[in-house]
Scaffold this motif. Structure first.
Motif, PDB file in Angstrom:
ATOM      1  N   ILE A   1      58.939  29.175  78.780  1.00 34.50           N
ATOM      2  CA  ILE A   1      59.833  30.119  79.602  1.00 34.50           C
ATOM      3  C   ILE A   1      59.322  31.609  79.124  1.00 34.50           C
ATOM      4  N   VAL A   2      59.288  32.486  80.423  1.00 31.79           N
ATOM      5  CA  VAL A   2      58.897  33.873  79.816  1.00 31.79           C
ATOM      6  C   VAL A   2      59.865  34.423  79.036  1.00 31.79           C
ATOM      7  N   LYS A   3      59.460  35.139  77.851  1.00 38.24           N
ATOM      8  CA  LYS A   3      60.279  35.503  76.746  1.00 38.24           C
ATOM      9  C   LYS A   3      60.180  37.241  76.829  1.00 38.24           C
ATOM     10  N   LYS A   4      58.914  37.507  77.551  1.00 37.64           N
ATOM     11  CA  LYS A   4      58.775  39.005  77.516  1.00 37.64           C
ATOM     12  C   LYS A   4      57.783  39.467  78.471  1.00 37.64           C
ATOM     13  N   ASN A   5      58.083  40.521  79.263  1.00 27.23           N
ATOM     14  CA  ASN A   5      57.059  41.141  80.042  1.00 27.23           C
ATOM     15  C   ASN A   5      56.033  42.161  79.100  1.00 27.23           C
ATOM     16  N   LEU A   6      54.781  41.961  79.310  1.00 24.45           N
ATOM     17  CA  LEU A   6      54.153  42.495  78.488  1.00 24.45           C
ATOM     18  C   LEU A   6      53.387  44.135  78.984  1.00 24.45           C
ATOM     19  N   TYR A   7      53.875  44.342  80.074  1.00 28.30           N
ATOM     20  CA  TYR A   7      53.186  45.671  80.686  1.00 28.30           C
ATOM     21  C   TYR A   7      54.144  46.769  80.331  1.00 28.30           C
TER      22      TYR A   7
ATOM     23  N   VAL B   1      50.157  35.471  78.087  1.00 27.69           N
ATOM     24  CA  VAL B   1      50.031  34.672  76.675  1.00 27.69           C
ATOM     25  C   VAL B   1      50.950  33.724  76.835  1.00 27.69           C
ATOM     26  N   VAL B   2      50.385  32.482  76.319  1.00 26.58           N
ATOM     27  CA  VAL B   2      51.075  31.182  76.150  1.00 26.58           C
ATOM     28  C   VAL B   2      51.236  31.046  74.840  1.00 26.58           C
ATOM     29  N   ALA B   3      52.394  31.095  74.199  1.00 24.90           N
ATOM     30  CA  ALA B   3      52.568  31.052  72.949  1.00 24.90           C
ATOM     31  C   ALA B   3      51.986  29.591  72.167  1.00 24.90           C
ATOM     32  N   ALA B   4      51.879  29.408  70.889  1.00 20.88           N
ATOM     33  CA  ALA B   4      51.288  28.247  70.410  1.00 20.88           C
ATOM     34  C   ALA B   4      52.528  27.228  70.412  1.00 20.88           C
ATOM     35  N   GLY B   5      51.849  26.092  71.004  1.00 17.13           N
ATOM     36  CA  GLY B   5      52.878  24.970  71.152  1.00 17.13           C
ATOM     37  C   GLY B   5      53.365  24.878  72.625  1.00 17.13           C
ATOM     38  N   GLY B   6      53.166  26.067  73.346  1.00 15.20           N
ATOM     39  CA  GLY B   6      53.786  25.846  74.839  1.00 15.20           C
ATOM     40  C   GLY B   6      53.590  25.022  75.582  1.00 15.20           C
ATOM     41  N   VAL B   7      54.477  24.408  76.438  1.00 15.17           N
ATOM     42  CA  VAL B   7      54.275  23.529  77.330  1.00 15.17           C
ATOM     43  C   VAL B   7      54.522  24.149  78.784  1.00 15.17           C
ATOM     44  N   VAL B   8      53.515  24.440  79.510  1.00 13.62           N
ATOM     45  CA  VAL B   8      53.784  25.100  80.766  1.00 13.62           C
ATOM     46  C   VAL B   8      53.808  24.217  81.883  1.00 13.62           C
ATOM     47  N   THR B   9      55.021  24.244  82.264  1.00 18.90           N
ATOM     48  CA  THR B   9      55.641  23.417  83.483  1.00 18.90           C
ATOM     49  C   THR B   9      55.790  23.961  84.728  1.00 18.90           C
ATOM     50  N   LYS B  10      55.945  25.319  84.751  1.00 14.59           N
ATOM     51  CA  LYS B  10      56.076  25.925  85.810  1.00 14.59           C
ATOM     52  C   LYS B  10      55.097  27.109  86.076  1.00 14.59           C
ATOM     53  N   SER B  11      54.867  27.859  87.026  1.00 23.63           N
ATOM     54  CA  SER B  11      54.076  29.089  87.063  1.00 23.63           C
ATOM     55  C   SER B  11      54.719  30.265  86.217  1.00 23.63           C
ATOM     56  N   ILE B  12      53.755  31.032  85.707  1.00 21.67           N
ATOM     57  CA  ILE B  12      54.065  32.150  85.061  1.00 21.67           C
ATOM     58  C   ILE B  12      53.611  33.586  85.451  1.00 21.67           C
ATOM     59  N   PRO B  13      54.523  34.546  85.713  1.00 22.19           N
ATOM     60  CA  PRO B  13      53.738  35.693  86.610  1.00 22.19           C
ATOM     61  C   PRO B  13      52.943  36.452  85.508  1.00 22.19           C
ATOM     62  N   GLU B  14      52.114  37.521  86.137  1.00 18.94           N
ATOM     63  CA  GLU B  14      51.141  38.076  85.208  1.00 18.94           C
ATOM     64  C   GLU B  14      51.880  38.904  84.362  1.00 18.94           C
ATOM     65  N   TYR B  15      51.010  39.402  83.257  1.00 15.24           N
ATOM     66  CA  TYR B  15      51.539  40.091  82.070  1.00 15.24           C
ATOM     67  C   TYR B  15      52.867  39.692  81.485  1.00 15.24           C
ATOM     68  N   SER B  16      52.901  38.364  81.302  1.00 13.48           N
ATOM     69  CA  SER B  16      54.273  37.777  80.734  1.00 13.48           C
ATOM     70  C   SER B  16      53.882  36.950  79.539  1.00 13.48           C
ATOM     71  N   LEU B  17      54.800  37.103  78.456  1.00 14.81           N
ATOM     72  CA  LEU B  17      54.334  36.081  77.347  1.00 14.81           C
ATOM     73  C   LEU B  17      55.627  34.858  77.469  1.00 14.81           C
ATOM     74  N   ALA B  18      54.882  33.773  77.527  1.00 13.03           N
ATOM     75  CA  ALA B  18      55.816  32.570  77.543  1.00 13.03           C
ATOM     76  C   ALA B  18      55.834  31.740  76.377  1.00 13.03           C
TER      77      ALA B  18
END
Length: 150
Positions: free
Chosen positions: A144-150, A121-138
């Motif tokens: 940035i990764v705020k939480k692992n969703l698994y 999940v990329v939260a509202a207004g997120g600006v993704v500049t680097k790769s995000i690992p699976e099952y993450s909330l950024a």
């Protein structure tokens, strides 16, 4: 075209233009897809109102993704060149890969060279500049990764 109708026609037109579009892909008519790169969208993906996809190299969007309104996905940028006439100098194109089951929330930006792992999940207004690992909330700018969703 009505914004949330004629999805089959939109799929057909994008396929005719060279994009690889899966089954049951639903793209709102206010979405702008621009560029001469390779675009692939997996089955059952939704792309919301007023989103922009700037495809100058390869953009791959997985199956079962939800892309909210006003999301920007673009893989073209420039090298900063203070010694040249234009600071936005040499063109750079970096591929973008969005995994299966991803949810990109409203007003987010996905920048060149990024891979977003499956079921992120990329939260509202997120600006993704680097790769995000699976099952993450950024979230955030930069995201940035705020939480692992698994």
């Amino acid at each position: 075209m009505p914004p949330t109708r004629c999805f089959g026609l939109k799929r057909h037109l994008l396929r005719w233009a060279g994009a690889e579009i899966g089954d049951n892909v639903r793209i709102c008519s206010s979405v702008n897809i621009i560029g001469n790169g390779t675009l692939r969208i997996g089955n059952n993906t939704w792309i919301g109102h007023e989103s922009i996809i700037m495809c100058s190299s390869d953009i791959s969007i997985g199956a079962d993704c939800d892309i909210a309104p006003r999301v920007y996905i673009g893989n073209g940028t420039h090298k900063i060149t203070p010694d040249l006439d234009k600071i936005a100098g040499i063109d750079i194109n970096k591929d973008i890969k969005i995994g299966n089951g991803v949810w990109i929330c409203v007003n987010s930006t996905i920048l060149p060279g990024v891979t977003i792992g499956r079921k992120c999940v990329v939260a509202a207004g997120g600006v993704v500049t680097k790769s995000i690992p699976e099952y993450s909330l950024a979230a955030g700018c930069p995201a940035i990764v705020k939480k692992n969703l698994y």
